[in-house]
Each structure stands twice: as C-alpha cells, then as structure tokens.
Design an enzyme around this catalytic site. Structure first.
Site, PDB file in Angstrom:
ATOM      1  N   GLU A   1     -32.847 -44.814  67.865  1.00  0.00           N
ATOM      2  CA  GLU A   1     -33.333 -43.446  67.594  1.00  0.00           C
ATOM      3  C   GLU A   1     -33.061 -43.075  66.131  1.00  0.00           C
ATOM      4  O   GLU A   1     -32.435 -42.051  65.834  1.00  0.00           O
ATOM      5  CB  GLU A   1     -32.727 -42.438  68.581  1.00  0.00           C
ATOM      6  CG  GLU A   1     -33.156 -42.739  70.006  1.00  0.00           C
ATOM      7  CD  GLU A   1     -32.870 -41.639  71.034  1.00  0.00           C
ATOM      8  OE1 GLU A   1     -32.194 -40.656  70.695  1.00  0.00           O
ATOM      9  OE2 GLU A   1     -33.360 -41.780  72.175  1.00  0.00           O
TER      10      GLU A   1
ATOM     11  N   GLU B   1     -34.991 -47.074  76.813  1.00  0.00           N
ATOM     12  CA  GLU B   1     -34.277 -45.952  77.456  1.00  0.00           C
ATOM     13  C   GLU B   1     -35.287 -45.156  78.267  1.00  0.00           C
ATOM     14  O   GLU B   1     -36.292 -44.683  77.722  1.00  0.00           O
ATOM     15  CB  GLU B   1     -33.591 -45.049  76.418  1.00  0.00           C
ATOM     16  CG  GLU B   1     -32.385 -45.689  75.776  1.00  0.00           C
ATOM     17  CD  GLU B   1     -31.578 -44.728  74.905  1.00  0.00           C
ATOM     18  OE1 GLU B   1     -31.544 -43.514  75.187  1.00  0.00           O
ATOM     19  OE2 GLU B   1     -30.977 -45.214  73.927  1.00  0.00           O
TER      20      GLU B   1
HETATM   21  O1  AHR Z   1     -28.771 -42.301  76.972  1.00  0.00           O
HETATM   22  C1  AHR Z   1     -28.169 -41.221  76.338  1.00  0.00           C
HETATM   23  C2  AHR Z   1     -28.672 -41.015  74.923  1.00  0.00           C
HETATM   24  O2  AHR Z   1     -30.028 -40.653  74.952  1.00  0.00           O
HETATM   25  C3  AHR Z   1     -28.652 -42.239  74.043  1.00  0.00           C
HETATM   26  O3  AHR Z   1     -27.407 -42.431  73.463  1.00  0.00           O
HETATM   27  C4  AHR Z   1     -29.664 -41.895  72.999  1.00  0.00           C
HETATM   28  O4  AHR Z   1     -30.282 -43.043  72.452  1.00  0.00           O
HETATM   29  C5  AHR Z   1     -30.661 -41.002  73.741  1.00  0.00           C
HETATM   30  O5  AHR Z   1     -30.963 -39.866  73.037  1.00  0.00           O
END
Ligand code: AHR
Length: 493
Positions: A172, A293
C-alpha cells in the site's frame, strides 16, 4: 429460474492453488499468541509455533502465506528479527496499537512456519522506511548459496539457502506504505526490482504494489512505467461499510447481510477494470493480479483493542468468502494469487484462538470445501439466476464455480451458493461433455444469518452431508437451502 450449463470437456485455464492463500501480519494476536507461543509455552508447539493452528491450516492445504505485513512491512527491518532471540532489538509497532514488538518471530521462525505448513512463502519487503540495500541483502541472506549474507545465515543455524519466489516490493505504497504518488512509486519499484537478484537457482517473482480497490489510474501508471519489470501487481479490496453503517461481525440485520455481499461482489468489477488496463500493456497476460488482501472488515469485538482488529466470523463471512473465491476463479487467467486477511485472530480469520483454545470459523470451512478447486481446470459455466432483492439493493441469487480435477481422478466439482437468506433455490444444471455416474456433497448453512462458532460451541457452524442433489444422465437438480454454500463432487463411471 436458476439454470447452469457446464461444458465439462472444455476449459483451458487452471485455478491456481495460490488463489486460496493467506496473509499473516504482526498485528494484534495474529502472530503472537495465534501462531507464535514460544518454545516454553504449555500450549503444544514445535519450535515455538503452535501445533493446533498448523494442523488446522495444513488440513485446508494452505498454499502460500504472505508476511510480515501489511502496513507493518514498511516499518519492519529484517535484521532486527535474526540471531539469538534474547539479543534481538525491540521496536514499537506504530501502526497496530503502539505495542512493543520484541522480534522473537523473525525470518527463520516464519520460514520454519512455512515448512511446518508445507506452504510457499511470500515476503513483503520494506519500501516505505527501508533502503534498497536492506531489501537486496534480505534476498541475498535468504537465497544466496555463498557470500557474506550466506555466511551470516549459516552462523544463525541455516546452512542451505531457502527457495523464495514471491517477493512484494512494498505494501500500500499509496497509503500506509509511504503515501506515494504513482509515478514516484513506479520509479522506486524499478529501482528496487533492479537489485532484487536471482541467486543460485532461485527465481524471484517480483510483485509491485498495486491499487486500492478500483483505482485504475494507479494501475495505468504502474503498467506503463514498470509493467515489464514485474511478474505481479497486487490489488487490495476489503468488504467494509463506510463509517455510519459500521457494525460488528455478529450483530446485524438483513440489510447488513445483503449490503456486505454487494460490496464483496464489487471484486468482480474491480478485477475487470484492472484487467482492461493491464490487457493494453500486457496482452499476453504475463503479469499476474495478486489479490493479496481481501475479506470482510467489521468493528472489533466489544472490549478488545481497536487496533488489534479482532472480529468474530459468521455464516455471512462464509458467504463473502464463497462469492469472492468464485470471482477469483472466474478470473484465473489473470488472478494467480489471493490472500485472505488474515489467517487468525485478525479481520476475516479462518482460525480464532484464546489461550490454549482454538476454533475454526465458518470461513475456514469454505476454504476446506473449496480446496477441490486448487490447481483444477476451470470449466466454462453459463449461469442464469433469479435476483435477490432487499429494498434498493439487488444481487444475483447464485454464485458458482465448476472445475475438473487436475489429478486425473476424472472428477468434476461444483461450488454453488444461495445468497438469499430466506428462500430456497432450485437449480437445474446440465453438465455436457462427460458421462457422470454419481454425485455427493457437503453443505455449510445455519438457521441464523449470524450463526458462528464460539469457544464454548466450536461446531455450531460446520459442513454436513448434502443430499439435495439428484443426477440423471447429464441433468443435475440441486435444491439449495437458503443462505447455503454447497460443494458437489461428480464422478465418472
Ligand atoms: O490487513 C490490515 C491492513 O489493511 C494491512 O496492514 C494494510 O495493508 C491494509 O490497509
């Protein structure tokens, strides 16, 4: 009317097992307590890693585990996590609650975990607060057969290099990983990727930080400026209500059920929009989408640390998982990995722990039932179905994936979900191109939308035998209960 036509003799694309991957971050009780308990713990463990969790994850054939973050990855300095544990420096985990991280779970412990799980590692390197040299040396430490970093590794008890393919260059980077603009990150990506060497016969699969949700402008810049230097581009999308509508995992009404499914189904258009951009720069589809994710994100359980992201998990989460996995499978020509956030005790976990106790969530059971699709051939499937509507919100009643077994066992598997929590769905299927002689299956369902497992009642939601499918020649009639997830196995004579 609900009708499905499957061409069992067609199909070219393989649903990579990596689509059923997971993600474990140094966040809340995911690593500490949930995976790492230390060698002196009374909780049964192998070299400090809890055996019940390893056993549960092995049973669903976890294929790949992403680590150490997440946001944590961009403030993690790997050299803090090697060498004698008592001598490792501590740090403050500023993203996740300001707790002190003592680095007792580091590189060697993570790779031991992957060995115990029988899964592939996927490491996310630090771009946000690290250096090119630091990332370069981490790869050398892990994979070089000889040289100064290999000597250091050997001194810490590991003579042979590890095999590491999947390597993320920052997480991110548009947000917690450095708040960068796309052009700036694209240049940084190129610079890092240049120094991520292949040592010996190790071959890295370099993954660039991709967009948040449907941000195709980011994808455009990354593909244009750095596409030829990457093997994969990550995408993140959480199914999460905006602030006034936030709710916990277990307390919700039907609007909360359909609303989150609508958000999960957005995954389809998000993937399609990035594919359209990627196809312009990479028509051969060499660069994979790594959906590293995803999952449902609720308010934390009352009384728990808001930065530990601990949430319960109900039949609603199981449905989010089923529709998401179906979408990833449909796009397996580009989506070659996905990682549920997160493995245990954080967000949409497959496992929850409390001291020495462990339970399997409804989402776990979806991964268990869907493992039949791992490395199987996606079968073309034409689905026509009713619409499930509540007020202004409408979603398709059904979600499905069909695949042909990769093992030569001549089996076809069909996962079929009824998103409607109130009404059963009768589904007529026609399966062409293969003689079939028998059907069996399992179903995951419950009386209530918010049914879930607790440490006192750990088996409240679990798969049971499904007798609602009748096969007659090429016709298969399936009677799906409301809010149910079914996986069928069809065998040939
Ligand atoms: O999964 C929790 C958080 O969500 C992670 O650390 C981040 O990459 C995302 O914003």
């Amino acid at each position: 009317m609900n009708r499905i036509v499957i061409n069992a003799d067609l199909g070219e694309q393989v649903i990579s097992r990596h689509v059923f991957g997971h993600f474990a971050e140094h966040l809340g009780r995911c690593i500490y307590g949930g995976i790492w308990v230390g060698e002196d713990s009374p909780i049964p463990n192998v070299r400090g890693i809890r055996s019940d969790v390893v056993g549960a994850l092995r049973a669903i054939r976890i294929p790949v585990l992403r680590w150490p973050g997440g946001c944590f990855a961009d403030e993690y300095h790997w050299t803090d996590g090697i060498g004698p544990r008592a001598k490792r420096p501590s740090m403050v985990n500023t993203h996740w609650g300001g707790v002190v991280e003592d680095n007792s779970f580091g590189t060697h412990e993570y790779l031991d975990l992957c060995d115990q799980l029988g899964c592939e590692p996927y490491i996310c390197g630090n771009v946000g607060s690290g250096t090119v040299r630091e990332m370069q040396q981490w790869v050398e430490y892990l994979t070089a057969p000889a040289g100064p970093m290999a000597d250091r590794r050997r001194a810490h008890g590991r003579p042979d290099p590890w095999k590491i393919a999947f390597w993320g260059v920052g997480n991110e980077s548009w947000g917690c990983g450095g708040r960068m603009r796309a052009d700036y990150y694209a240049d940084l990506y190129r610079r890092h990727a240049c120094y991520l060497r292949n040592f010996g016969d190790n071959r890295l699969f370099r993954i660039a930080c991709g967009p948040s949700g449907g941000d195709t402008a980011w994808t455009e810049v990354l593909m244009r400026e750095a596409g030829r230097h990457m093997d994969g581009l990550s995408v993140h999308h959480y199914s999460r209500f905006p602030p006034p509508q936030r709710q916990t995992a277990t307390v919700f009404d039907e609007a909360g059920w359909i609303g989150i499914l609508k958000l999960a189904l957005r995954t389809e258009e998000i993937i399609a929009s990035h594919k359209a951009v990627m196809d312009r720069y990479d028509p051969a589809r060499r660069v994979a989408i790594i959906f590293d994710e995803w999952g449902a994100w609720w308010e934390v359980e009352p009384g728990t640390n808001p930065r530990f992201l601990y949430q319960q998990n109900t039949l609603r989460d199981a449905m989010v998982a089923a529709v998401s996995l179906d979408i990833f499978a449909r796009h397996c020509d580009r989506v070659r990995m996905a990682n549920l956030a997160q493995t245990d005790n954080v967000l949409q976990a497959v496992v929850l722990t409390e001291g020495e106790k462990m339970l399997l969530t409804p989402t776990y059971h979806v991964f268990d039932m869907f493992q039949v699709h791992q490395d199987a051939t996606l079968l073309p499937l034409d689905l026509r179905c009713d619409t499930y509507t509540l007020g202004e919100v409408a979603v398709p009643t059904l979600s499905a994936t069909a695949s042909r077994d990769g093992s030569g066992a001549r089996k076809v598997h069909l996962s079929l979900s009824n998103l409607d929590p109130n009404t059963p769905a009768d589904v007529e299927c026609v399966i062409r191109g293969r003689k079939l002689s028998g059907v069996s299956g399992r179903v995951l369902t419950a009386k209530d939308m918010n049914a879930h497992n607790t440490f006192d009642a750990p088996d409240a939601v679990r798969p049971t035998r499904f007798d609602g499918a009748k096969l007659s020649g090429e016709n298969l009639a399936v009677a799906l209960p409301p809010k149910s997830i079914v996986v069928l196995e069809l065998v040939s004579p």
